[in-house]
Design a protein around this motif. Structure first.
Motif, PDB file in Angstrom:
ATOM      1  N   ALA A 184       0.813  -1.218   0.000  1.00 14.40           N
ATOM      2  CA  ALA A 184       0.000   0.000   0.000  1.00 14.40           C
ATOM      3  C   ALA A 184       0.842   1.262   0.000  1.00 14.40           C
ATOM      4  N   ASP A 185       1.979   1.250   0.695  1.00 13.28           N
ATOM      5  CA  ASP A 185       2.792   2.468   0.764  1.00 13.28           C
ATOM      6  C   ASP A 185       4.240   2.139   1.106  1.00 13.28           C
ATOM      7  N   TYR A 186       5.061   3.194   1.197  1.00 18.38           N
ATOM      8  CA  TYR A 186       6.503   3.010   1.411  1.00 18.38           C
ATOM      9  C   TYR A 186       6.816   2.473   2.804  1.00 18.38           C
ATOM     10  N   SER A 187       5.946   2.756   3.767  1.00 20.66           N
ATOM     11  CA  SER A 187       6.200   2.228   5.121  1.00 20.66           C
ATOM     12  C   SER A 187       6.097   0.704   5.113  1.00 20.66           C
ATOM     13  N   ALA A 188       5.100   0.203   4.382  1.00 20.33           N
ATOM     14  CA  ALA A 188       4.949  -1.256   4.288  1.00 20.33           C
ATOM     15  C   ALA A 188       6.195  -1.855   3.628  1.00 20.33           C
ATOM     16  N   TYR A 189       6.747  -1.124   2.661  1.00 15.57           N
ATOM     17  CA  TYR A 189       7.953  -1.606   1.974  1.00 15.57           C
ATOM     18  C   TYR A 189       9.146  -1.624   2.950  1.00 15.57           C
ATOM     19  N   CYS A 190       9.271  -0.558   3.748  1.00 19.47           N
ATOM     20  CA  CYS A 190      10.355  -0.503   4.745  1.00 19.47           C
ATOM     21  C   CYS A 190      10.205  -1.652   5.741  1.00 19.47           C
ATOM     22  N   ASP A 191       8.965  -1.916   6.180  1.00 16.78           N
ATOM     23  CA  ASP A 191       8.740  -3.016   7.132  1.00 16.78           C
ATOM     24  C   ASP A 191       9.234  -4.323   6.521  1.00 16.78           C
ATOM     25  N   MET A 192       8.918  -4.495   5.247  1.00 16.17           N
ATOM     26  CA  MET A 192       9.329  -5.718   4.565  1.00 16.17           C
ATOM     27  C   MET A 192      10.861  -5.808   4.521  1.00 16.17           C
ATOM     28  N   LEU A 193      11.506  -4.691   4.223  1.00 15.79           N
ATOM     29  CA  LEU A 193      12.977  -4.688   4.119  1.00 15.79           C
ATOM     30  C   LEU A 193      13.636  -4.924   5.474  1.00 15.79           C
ATOM     31  N   ASP A 194      12.926  -4.602   6.550  1.00 16.69           N
ATOM     32  CA  ASP A 194      13.491  -4.795   7.887  1.00 16.69           C
ATOM     33  C   ASP A 194      13.320  -6.220   8.418  1.00 16.69           C
ATOM     34  N   GLN A 195      12.600  -7.054   7.665  1.00  9.46           N
ATOM     35  CA  GLN A 195      12.431  -8.442   8.103  1.00  9.46           C
ATOM     36  C   GLN A 195      13.745  -9.205   7.938  1.00  9.46           C
ATOM     37  N   PRO A 196      13.961 -10.231   8.781  1.00  7.56           N
ATOM     38  CA  PRO A 196      15.226 -10.971   8.659  1.00  7.56           C
ATOM     39  C   PRO A 196      15.383 -11.696   7.312  1.00  7.56           C
ATOM     40  N   ASP A 197      14.252 -12.029   6.663  1.00  5.80           N
ATOM     41  CA  ASP A 197      14.363 -12.775   5.397  1.00  5.80           C
ATOM     42  C   ASP A 197      14.276 -11.841   4.175  1.00  5.80           C
ATOM     43  N   SER A 198      14.759 -10.625   4.323  1.00  3.02           N
ATOM     44  CA  SER A 198      14.557  -9.627   3.264  1.00  3.02           C
ATOM     45  C   SER A 198      15.699  -9.556   2.242  1.00  3.02           C
ATOM     46  N   ALA A 199      16.637 -10.515   2.309  1.00  4.08           N
ATOM     47  CA  ALA A 199      17.839 -10.402   1.449  1.00  4.08           C
ATOM     48  C   ALA A 199      17.466 -10.236  -0.026  1.00  4.08           C
ATOM     49  N   GLU A 200      16.480 -11.013  -0.473  1.00  4.15           N
ATOM     50  CA  GLU A 200      16.130 -10.963  -1.906  1.00  4.15           C
ATOM     51  C   GLU A 200      15.560  -9.595  -2.294  1.00  4.15           C
ATOM     52  N   GLU A 201      14.681  -9.063  -1.435  1.00  4.19           N
ATOM     53  CA  GLU A 201      14.085  -7.761  -1.757  1.00  4.19           C
ATOM     54  C   GLU A 201      15.116  -6.642  -1.633  1.00  4.19           C
ATOM     55  N   ARG A 202      16.063  -6.804  -0.725  1.00  2.00           N
ATOM     56  CA  ARG A 202      17.120  -5.785  -0.619  1.00  2.00           C
ATOM     57  C   ARG A 202      17.958  -5.763  -1.896  1.00  2.00           C
ATOM     58  N   ARG A 203      18.138  -6.934  -2.513  1.00  3.47           N
ATOM     59  CA  ARG A 203      18.851  -6.978  -3.804  1.00  3.47           C
ATOM     60  C   ARG A 203      18.030  -6.287  -4.883  1.00  3.47           C
TER      61      ARG A 203
END
Ligand code: SAM
Length: 278
Positions: A46-65
């Motif tokens: 829905a928004d950039y905060s949701a994206y940041c939350d996702m990036l802060d998850q421990p399994d976020s390596a793929e999305e960080r790439r």
């Protein structure tokens, strides 16, 4: 998509800086949101905060790439800042040729190679100076943080419009026809090794380099990260080694006295200081 708030921008900029060393000034807020909107849509967020939350998850390596791929600027060209290749041919390669012919090891590094044009331009220059380079211990390492760019670089295929700046003689000598443009010939590729490498993480090298090209990338880093990099480059260069940087970059900070200018944005490690940190 609601506009990116200052808080959301700060959170994202912190993540980008942590992962890549790239410093995003507040003025880049519009650019950042434009570049990652596609990720938000693909992920149905829905928004950039949701994206940041996702990036802060421990399994976020793929999305960080994926974020890294979205935010890096990959502009490059064959023989960009051509004076470096003239300098390489005229000043740098002749003694390296002698070294290679007497069984020595010669290593060049394109340290932010993007889609490969810089590394292949180095290889073409080497082959023009040393046609039998592959028979000697001469290799060019080409690395970039962006995995998509490393794949492109390794593939060595370029569309017609990416080949501007290349003489017809070089096209004929170093490329073959490919369905979608031209492909680098195997005798050029065999000098190169490609890999993903984040300049701000550890470097898995055992030997030293004779020449490092690190052009048009430190402009994206903040001052401490940039200055730290100069010191690390000095430490992995041979005592007679060279560092080439981009036209709008300069060597600054504590490591600046470990280099001396020998041409336009071309530097040589100060001989008596090359071993300082080893
Ligand atoms: C503008 S391009 C420069 C390409 C080439 N050196 C040239 O001058 O034409 C910058 C490259 O730096 C890469 N890059 C950005 N941050 C990096 C990092 N921390 N480590 C390695 N490469 C990085 C980007 O992915 C991009 O391909």
């Amino acid at each position: 998509m609601p506009p990116m708030s200052a808080k959301q921008f700060a959170r994202l900029a912190r993540i980008v800086h942590e992962d890549t060393g790239i410093y995003l000034a507040e003025t880049k807020r519009g650019l950042l949101s434009a570049r990652i909107n596609r990720r938000l849509r693909a992920l149905r967020l829905a928004d950039y905060s949701a994206y940041c939350d996702m990036l802060d998850q421990p399994d976020s390596a793929e999305e960080r790439r994926a974020l890294l791929v979205a935010i890096t600027t990959n502009v490059t060209a064959f023989f960009r800042e051509a004076h470096h290749f003239d300098f390489l041919a005229q000043q740098v390669l002749p003694p390296l040729l002698a070294k290679a012919r007497s069984g020595g090891r010669v290593r060049l590094w394109s340290a932010a190679c993007s889609s490969g044009e810089e590394a292949y331009s180095i290889a073409m220059t080497v082959l023009e100076a040393i046609p039998d380079a592959a028979r000697h211990d001469i290799r060019i390492l080409a690395t970039d943080i962006d995995p998509d760019m490393v794949l492109k670089a390794r593939a060595g295929r370029y569309s017609e419009e990416r080949l501007h700046g290349l003489s017809s003689a070089r096209r004929a000598k170093f490329f073959t026809a490919a369905p979608d443009g031209l492909a680098i010939r195997p005798e050029v590729s065999e000098l190169l090794r490609f890999g993903e490498l984040n300049l701000h993480k550890s470097w898995p090298f055992s030997g030293r380099f004779d020449v490092i090209f690190c052009r048009n990338v430190v402009i994206y880093f903040d001052v401490p990260m940039r200055q730290n990099l100069w010191g690390r480059f000095a430490s992995v260069l041979n005592p007679e080694g060279y560092l080439m940087i981009g036209h709008s970059e300069r060597i600054d900070g504590p490591a600046a006295n470990r280099f001396r200018a020998v041409g336009t944005t071309a530097y040589k490690v100060a001989q008596d200081r090359a071993d300082q940190s080893n």
